[in-house]
Design a protein around this motif. Structure first.
Motif, short mmCIF file in Angstrom:
data_model
loop_
_atom_site.label_atom_id
_atom_site.label_comp_id
_atom_site.label_asym_id
_atom_site.label_seq_id
_atom_site.Cartn_x
_atom_site.Cartn_y
_atom_site.Cartn_z
N VAL A 175 0.92 -1.11 0.13
CA VAL A 175 0.03 -0.08 0.10
C VAL A 175 0.91 1.14 -0.01
O VAL A 175 1.88 1.45 0.77
CB VAL A 175 -0.87 0.11 1.14
CG1 VAL A 175 -1.78 1.26 1.21
CG2 VAL A 175 -1.72 -1.26 1.35
N ARG A 176 0.72 2.13 -0.87
CA ARG A 176 1.21 3.33 -0.91
C ARG A 176 1.07 4.28 0.17
O ARG A 176 0.10 4.46 0.76
CB ARG A 176 1.35 4.06 -2.31
CG ARG A 176 1.63 3.34 -3.63
CD ARG A 176 1.30 4.06 -4.75
NE ARG A 176 1.53 3.47 -6.06
CZ ARG A 176 0.79 2.34 -6.83
NH1 ARG A 176 -0.45 2.46 -6.24
NH2 ARG A 176 1.03 1.71 -7.68
N GLY A 177 2.11 5.05 0.48
CA GLY A 177 2.04 6.10 1.62
C GLY A 177 2.64 7.26 1.25
O GLY A 177 3.07 7.55 0.21
N PRO A 178 2.22 8.32 1.98
CA PRO A 178 1.65 8.27 3.16
C PRO A 178 0.09 8.35 3.09
O PRO A 178 -0.26 9.15 2.12
CB PRO A 178 1.95 9.50 4.22
CG PRO A 178 2.25 10.53 2.92
CD PRO A 178 2.76 9.64 1.84
N THR A 221 -14.52 -2.22 10.59
CA THR A 221 -13.32 -1.90 9.84
C THR A 221 -12.20 -1.83 10.68
O THR A 221 -12.37 -1.74 11.77
CB THR A 221 -13.70 -0.28 9.00
OG1 THR A 221 -13.98 0.36 9.95
CG2 THR A 221 -14.81 -0.57 8.06
N LEU A 222 -11.01 -1.72 10.23
CA LEU A 222 -10.00 -1.20 10.95
C LEU A 222 -9.02 -0.22 10.60
O LEU A 222 -9.14 0.23 9.14
CB LEU A 222 -8.95 -2.31 10.77
CG LEU A 222 -9.32 -3.68 11.75
CD1 LEU A 222 -8.08 -4.88 11.36
CD2 LEU A 222 -9.47 -3.41 13.17
N ARG A 223 -8.94 0.83 11.25
CA ARG A 223 -8.04 2.04 10.83
C ARG A 223 -6.73 1.85 10.48
O ARG A 223 -5.68 0.89 11.26
CB ARG A 223 -8.12 3.01 11.95
CG ARG A 223 -7.25 4.26 11.28
CD ARG A 223 -7.81 5.69 12.39
NE ARG A 223 -6.78 6.82 11.71
CZ ARG A 223 -7.53 7.41 10.96
NH1 ARG A 223 -8.68 7.12 10.15
NH2 ARG A 223 -7.04 8.61 10.24
N LEU A 224 -6.13 2.03 9.28
CA LEU A 224 -4.74 1.76 8.76
C LEU A 224 -3.89 3.21 8.88
O LEU A 224 -4.57 4.15 8.15
CB LEU A 224 -4.64 1.43 7.37
CG LEU A 224 -5.12 -0.20 7.21
CD1 LEU A 224 -4.83 -0.72 5.93
CD2 LEU A 224 -4.70 -1.11 8.31
N GLU A 225 -2.61 3.40 8.99
CA GLU A 225 -1.91 4.62 9.07
C GLU A 225 -0.69 4.00 8.13
O GLU A 225 0.17 3.25 8.64
CB GLU A 225 -1.56 4.83 10.45
CG GLU A 225 -2.49 5.44 11.33
CD GLU A 225 -3.08 6.88 10.93
OE1 GLU A 225 -2.43 7.47 10.06
OE2 GLU A 225 -4.34 7.15 11.48
N ILE A 226 -0.66 4.59 7.09
CA ILE A 226 0.55 4.12 5.76
C ILE A 226 1.42 5.09 6.17
O ILE A 226 1.08 6.26 5.89
CB ILE A 226 -0.25 3.82 4.73
CG1 ILE A 226 -1.41 3.04 4.62
CG2 ILE A 226 0.95 3.35 3.76
CD1 ILE A 226 -1.24 1.51 5.21
N PRO A 227 2.58 4.76 6.40
CA PRO A 227 3.71 5.91 6.37
C PRO A 227 4.24 6.19 5.09
O PRO A 227 3.61 5.65 4.20
CB PRO A 227 5.01 4.91 6.99
CG PRO A 227 4.77 3.52 6.88
CD PRO A 227 3.02 3.44 6.79
N PRO A 228 4.89 6.97 5.03
CA PRO A 228 5.42 7.65 3.79
C PRO A 228 6.12 6.66 2.64
O PRO A 228 5.91 6.75 1.43
CB PRO A 228 6.55 8.94 3.94
CG PRO A 228 5.94 9.19 5.35
CD PRO A 228 5.69 8.06 6.02
N ALA A 229 7.06 5.73 3.20
CA ALA A 229 7.53 4.63 2.39
C ALA A 229 6.56 3.56 2.03
O ALA A 229 7.02 2.68 1.07
CB ALA A 229 8.61 4.04 3.12
N GLY A 230 5.31 3.77 2.49
CA GLY A 230 4.52 2.59 2.36
C GLY A 230 4.52 1.51 3.15
O GLY A 230 5.25 1.41 3.96
N ALA A 231 3.77 0.45 3.05
CA ALA A 231 3.71 -0.72 4.01
C ALA A 231 3.05 -2.01 3.35
O ALA A 231 2.04 -1.79 2.48
CB ALA A 231 2.80 -0.16 5.20
N GLN A 232 3.52 -3.00 3.67
CA GLN A 232 3.17 -4.38 3.30
C GLN A 232 1.83 -4.73 4.30
O GLN A 232 1.82 -4.94 5.22
CB GLN A 232 4.16 -5.43 3.35
CG GLN A 232 3.59 -6.89 2.93
CD GLN A 232 4.70 -8.08 3.13
OE1 GLN A 232 5.70 -7.71 2.37
NE2 GLN A 232 4.70 -8.81 4.30
#
Length: 580
Positions: free
Chosen positions: A389-392, A426-437
């Motif tokens: 997933v792309r971030g942020p 649902t679940l809240r996601l916080e994706i950092p600038p570098a993205g996340a798996q």
């Protein structure tokens, strides 16, 4: 030639009135090494007949790939019954219900997006015909008309509770006859008139299934079918359990009273279950009740007269006393309970996380969007969906069409659980600038085996959204977990907080049945010597898994546990009594 027929209000065996005193025992739920023991106890109770279903999904795990060996040698099971002077009621389905995954239908049927089951949908009929063509030639020489023990063969199973396709039922009738079935055919349904109206065929003997009030049930049958013998094909002498419910029991006294009422009426009765056995592996089914998905536990003890481990119960003795009023009983002494094994605790000596084992267990399949496991030629177990997933960015993660339970991980860290029964969650996601798996591990907890929700594909059926936008570009890792022999285990200093496999060995001097307890563990699956014992879950009611002695070896044995969450202590115990 021997014969079993209907004359007026009676079944007749070789021209003489015959009351069926039958008990249900399914060869595929009982280790083959125990067939003789269980069937001898059926005869000792006074039964003259046993009944078995056929589990199509085990016999044809892939289209055109048939297995009738080892524990699936149904002909050998029937021959064993004959050696114990027992007749057989044969119920080949193709649908069996029975709290068995997909009601015994093979999961590969669901790869067809248009599939319709239990009706005259041509691809379904073609699959049934192919299976019957493989199965029935092994069975027809065992009919009473050929000197064997099979008295009756059932068409479908409780069809009136599902649908009303008479073309389909007629097709099954004709297919059975075309494949050499020449004994009495029958149907069984719930006692209500609408079930009998839809589930039967003209000229085919109808029977009913119920738990109590036999006068009412047989009056309903008589209103529909004025002539012929009365028969309860499933007298529910116990009941099954769902995860998170209480363990169902029924008193021996009440069970015996209703049973005797039926025998006094001259009815034939099949005790369902007489010996329940076990839903080993991933074979437990499920129900949908008021929109809620309810998965069945691993044990199929059913509070039956013969326990899951094959021991006599007070219910066995009470029913035997009733039978003794209507049929001769053996003078031989009844067997004592078999001795059981108690060992441990044993501490886990090795472990490997799912993340480290993934490349050993599965090969990724690229997908634009998650698909059900059946579309990927997977039938049981788990499936892991992975994307980047792309971030942020941040937002609420939702799964559309989750079947059945998902664990969510971001960069390998657990975030929470989503479940089929709470699609709004649902679940809240916080994706950092570098993205996340993003990893989503979905468990198939058992396909629905009864009612209108049987087209129960597993995994993610409708996609994944983040703030109502679809997430694309996935990999799917099928995890049927049929073979764990390639896993490499490292020393385990502390319990993991992510899905992991744990291993230990234990020594056995005497081969005896035992029950695996995993105190402090949360949810998962256990294997002994490579054999899948089934699912465990701390919510109960079932707290132990049955380990039959034939699975053990004199000397060193292996236990592997796949824990989905975490355990407070890395140990296991084998105990001499079950906790159901």
């Amino acid at each position: 030639m021997p014969s079993f027929t209907i004359q007026n209000a009676s079944f007749t065996l070789d021209g003489q009135p015959y009351q069926l005193l039958s008990g249900a025992i399914h060869y595929f739920r009982v280790p083959r090494a125990y067939w003789d023991d269980r069937l001898s106890k059926a005869r000792a109770m006074g039964l003259n007949t046993i009944e078995t279903y056929v589990a199509w999904n085990l016999h044809e795990p892939r289209p055109g790939e048939f297995h009738f060996e080892d524990n699936l040698d149904v002909a050998a099971f029937i021959e064993t019954a004959a050696r114990h002077d027992l007749h057989v009621i044969f119920r080949p389905g193709p649908y069996i219900c029975s709290e068995w995954d997909f009601g015994g239908l093979p999961a590969w049927l669901l790869k067809d997006p248009q599939m319709r089951v239990r009706c005259a949908y041509p691809p379904y009929l073609a699959a049934v015909d192919r299976f019957f063509a493989a199965l029935l030639p092994k069975i027809t020489p065992l009919q009473i008309t050929h000197g064997g023990p099979i008295l009756m063969v059932q068409i479908e199973n409780e069809y009136g509770s599902y649908g009303d396709d008479k073309t389909y039922l007629a097709h099954l009738h004709d297919t059975l006859r075309a494949n050499g079935v020449d004994v009495l055919l029958f149907t069984s349904d719930g006692e209500r008139g609408k079930f009998l109206l839809s589930g039967t065929l003209e000229g085919i003997h109808a029977t009913v299934n119920f738990a109590s009030l036999p006068e009412r049930a047989f009056a309903s049958l008589r209103a529909f079918q004025p002539n012929g013998p009365l028969m309860c094909t499933e007298y529910w002498d116990g009941w099954f359990d769902h995860w998170g419910e209480r363990h169902h029991t029924r008193t021996a006294r009440e069970t015996a009273l209703v049973f005797e009422k039926m025998l006094k009426m001259g009815a034939s009765v099949n005790l369902y279950m007489w010996h329940g056995g076990t839903n080993f592996g991933f074979m437990s089914g499920a129900n949908v009740d008021d929109g809620q998905y309810l998965a069945d536990v691993t044990s199929y003890d059913y509070d039956a007269p013969l326990s899951e481990a094959g021991d006599l119960t007070p219910k066995y003795l009470a029913l035997r006393n009733v039978i003794g009023k209507y049929a001769p009983l053996s003078d031989l002494p009844l067997p004592e309970p078999a001795p059981k094994l108690a060992l441990g605790p044993f501490f886990m000596t090795g472990g490997v996380t799912l993340w480290d084992a993934l490349s050993t267990l599965s090969t990724p399949i690229p997908l634009p969007t998650p698909e059900p496991m059946e579309y990927l030629d997977q039938d049981y177990g788990f499936i892991l969906y992975r994307t980047r997933v792309r971030g942020p960015q941040s937002g609420r993660l939702a799964i559309l069409g989750l079947h059945d339970r998902a664990q969510i991980f971001l960069d390998g860290v657990p975030l929470g659980v989503l479940e089929r029964n709470h699609p709004e969650k649902t679940l809240r996601l916080e994706i950092p600038p570098a993205g996340a798996q993003l990893d989503i591990l979905v468990e198939n907890m058992g396909r629905v085996n009864f009612g209108p929700h049987m087209l129960d594909r597993k995994g993610i059926l409708g996609g994944v959204t983040l703030d109502n936008r679809f997430v694309f570009d996935w990999e799917a890792f099928p995890l049927p977990l049929t073979n764990l022999s390639a896993l490499t285990f490292a020393p385990v200093p502390v319990p993991q907080t992510v899905p992991a496999f744990y291993r230990t060995t234990f020594k056995v001097d005497f081969l005896r049945d035992t029950f695996l307890a995993l105190p402090g563990w949360t949810k998962g699956v256990a294997w002994v010597n490579g054999f899948n014992l089934g699912r465990y879950w701390k919510i109960g009611p079932q707290k132990t898994l049955y380990v039959p002695a034939p699975l053990l070896r004199a000397g060193e044995n292996e236990l592997v546990v796949f824990e989905l969450h975490e355990t407070r202590k890395l140990q296991a115990v084998f105990q001499s009594t079950p906790q159901l």
